[in-house]
Design an enzyme around this catalytic site. Sequence first.
Site, PDB file in Angstrom:
ATOM      1  N   GLU A 255       2.941   7.782  17.169  1.00 36.58           N
ATOM      2  CA  GLU A 255       2.724   6.349  17.239  1.00 36.58           C
ATOM      3  C   GLU A 255       1.246   6.162  16.898  1.00 36.58           C
ATOM      4  OE1 GLU A 255       1.273   3.268  18.525  1.00 36.58           O
ATOM      5  OE2 GLU A 255       2.059   3.606  20.556  1.00 36.58           O
ATOM      6  N   CYS A 294      -2.443  -0.996  20.609  1.00 36.21           N
ATOM      7  CA  CYS A 294      -1.876  -0.638  19.310  1.00 36.21           C
ATOM      8  C   CYS A 294      -0.987  -1.746  18.775  1.00 36.21           C
ATOM      9  CB  CYS A 294      -1.078   0.661  19.424  1.00 36.21           C
ATOM     10  SG  CYS A 294       0.095   0.633  20.785  1.00 36.21           S
TER      11      CYS A 294
END
Lengths: 515, 515
Positions: A255, A294
């Site tokens: 990720e 994020c």
Amino acid sequence: MIALRSHLQGRWIEGGSPQVLVNPATEEPLAQAGSGGLDLAAALDFARGAGGPALRELTFAQRGQLLAAMAEALQAHRDELIDLAVRNGGNTRSDAKFDVDGAAFTLTTYAELGRGLGEARFLVDGEGVSLARSPRFHGQHLLVVRRGVAVHVNAFNFPAWGFAEKAAVALLAGMPVVSKPATSSAMVAHRIVEILIERQALPAGALSLLVGGPGDLLEHLGPQDVVAFTGSSETGARIRVMPAVLRNSVRVNVEADSLNAAVLGPDADPGSETYDFFLKDVLRDMTQKAGQKCTAIRRVLVPAAVADRVRDDLADRLAPITVGNPAQEGVRMGPLATASQRDEVRRGIDLLARDGRLVYGAADVKPVGVDPGRGFFVGPVLLEVEPGAEAPSVHSHEVFGPVATIVPYSGRPAEAVEVVARGRGGLVSSVYSEDAAFTTDVVMGLAPHHGRIFLGSAKIAETSPGPGTVLPLLVHGGPGRAGGGEELGGLRGLAFYLQRVALEGPRPVIERMIK
Amino acid sequence: MIALRSHLQGRWIEGGSPQVLVNPATEEPLAQAGSGGLDLAAALDFARGAGGPALRELTFAQRGQLLAAMAEALQAHRDELIDLAVRNGGNTRSDAKFDVDGAAFTLTTYAELGRGLGEARFLVDGEGVSLARSPRFHGQHLLVVRRGVAVHVNAFNFPAWGFAEKAAVALLAGMPVVSKPATSSAMVAHRIVEILIERQALPAGALSLLVGGPGDLLEHLGPQDVVAFTGSSETGARIRVMPAVLRNSVRVNVEADSLNAAVLGPDADPGSETYDFFLKDVLRDMTQKAGQKCTAIRRVLVPAAVADRVRDDLADRLAPITVGNPAQEGVRMGPLATASQRDEVRRGIDLLARDGRLVYGAADVKPVGVDPGRGFFVGPVLLEVEPGAEAPSVHSHEVFGPVATIVPYSGRPAEAVEVVARGRGGLVSSVYSEDAAFTTDVVMGLAPHHGRIFLGSAKIAETSPGPGTVLPLLVHGGPGRAGGGEELGGLRGLAFYLQRVALEGPRPVIERMIK
């Protein structure tokens, strides 16, 4: 200054070559952590050999109970963990609650999912199928727990949540976890594991902690192991090319970066509920955790006709955001996590500014509550590009801080999709509109490029945490730049820790086996 | 000698630097194929830009119809394709039928799956979920087709089936395909694509063919592209570390080596139906396609008490296998595909023999129907190790030819599992027993290490194609050494070509969108 220890092979052990952890607002040293000289191969073996069998012995429901106990432990120590996050993470109390409560919520959600799976120890995957004219020759897929260890390499921004969202899924699946927090903000994750060990919340070997650098941890991975990583795409690529990972086809979930976009629909007039919802979400993502999420909105696509208005409205709302030492009352945004993060964000702002112009804020800021020159602060910064500008950096360079760029577009859904897709794959994008046709076109156009699409309608404004919040029942991850991974998504997340296997044979035998 | 051409950008084009394709039984040159000088970036762009939109325009049912037409085309040219496989593949007619009919069956199966999906263009993934106390805030996962191109790099052993099993799934999902057959046996895949193009079976750009080396094909892959590879683990690893693949998180599926095992249960007495079923499957896997099947049984685990009997019975049944030019009547096993394959198999036999001893056959063989010294022949070879031997090569080195090793074990299920698991991950293993407790223990023990487990009960002996046959409704792939990939499995196979995306927003809006 305390020395953080790792919890490996069932005991606390201090490694060499420590790095110093500081308060990013004051630069005061708080602790040190090192992994030099630790026997990480033995640590993995212990997890595989002690933790694995102990977890596999349990049913999903029993593993769910472990997660519930973990959530309870976090809640019991909530204030302490929040205080630590404020000191070691540069978090405001609100940021810290977001992290700690997100951790507990994720654990609780997976605890409930475990309860729902009941007494099983493996998952039945789909219906059985007849493989020949004779119904006796039968196929049935199962998902069974892998025999290895799950290594979790976490990012600095969510030491509690990042730990918990990975650990919850692996433990429910039945895999032992070795968790490695980012060093700079490791105190929260370290304290969480300390609490869990003190409470004997988990069987021996089910949860290990490695503080400090990763050392040779990943060089000892085998064919039944997995690695889940959150962080930069460079580090993600380094993990993927490790000889042990390649040789053993170790499963890797990455990720990484993401240039998440928010698209304002042409129907959402300034002053409308939808417009206000949109502004609130952009503002939250710029300032919460100082933009170190994020999933934060980096690109703000607005119809060219309202770009000036959006800019002015955002600037008005950014103005009262007090930046400073989060331990001080009234501060609404803290520092970045490290000096190098601050420097990189500053460089990033310069880069983005070349694509257009800076319209609010400055990389430099006078934080309140700290000595002059201290702390890793960057104030909120808003940039803007011309309509139709190519803006290569805006669409390719993630600035991991309180920074967003207004990108005016025509208001046509196809153009919005094309512009957002320049990001080459992201975690989440959002569309703010009440026009069903516009929303559908943008959502379906963006879907292949994202792991999640947030539909920002006023209808959900009151209950929604916004696109920047990762929910355990929805997948988290994205294609391309975002790393190509997938976490969470309720039970979907378990698949990463399970091996799908097809059983092929006589129907009665297989059916008896899976009952 | 004919020159095979590639079909790229909607036209046939001959590349430079050709390699020569031969008849592996006679070494007669048959054709040449090269990819030098071809613009492979443009070829990918054409597939993405023309083939992608044309396929996405179609519903799943319509794409299923394309697959049905492909299957029909193969069936109409069945004899011609079989003849080609005999000449260029070293296949017996029976081997060739296995390949060509397997291709048609897979296409037909996916055509039916497409019909079942009806008018949809994306898949709804699971039920919707409430994300807050208010049921209005709603989540729903979809699987939508990726906007890129699917590159398929196929192995030499199944030029028809390997092509079709990958293409069927990608095309049904809605992704355009660029298929690269292994050069040595490319004539069958080339002819199939020629037939499909002649018949205009697919929209322009939906199917491209690259013959010869891969050139820089994989250097032009982007974040919406995928690569599915079948072949050696070395090449698989080379694909995974390519900069474009890493940078863009290109999805890679690898199907590589596998030391598939067959476990004979202690209840299956010599002479019993189960025992005969077991012998038949081992024999088929040793000789069909001259053992060049990724799913073939390499390790034959038998209770030590019956090891001698198994060896003798297998030797008796191998004796009448005539090896030679498959074009000649009565030949039951052809040559290996290439000289280098033959050499590697010979080296492999020497390596395995060090772990134990050769008990039947020899690497050298006198083939019938060919000039002396011609052809890439290896006869069937059976080896055996001592009970309890470590046998490191037997458990780590895949010999891709008509070679198997008898590994005696105690008859205890836990020992069988431990020994098989030394293979560090495989495609398929099988257990031959009528004892439900033994079968269950072995199956559940082997499950985490495999993509498929075959339950060899006499109850299915009549309908079963054995563990070596890949069925489109069951997953094909395996962890660890097998590459960590997953293909087929009915609709499961589509996921590789689809992006999972979570929609998060007002329930009525999302529900209308997915209707």
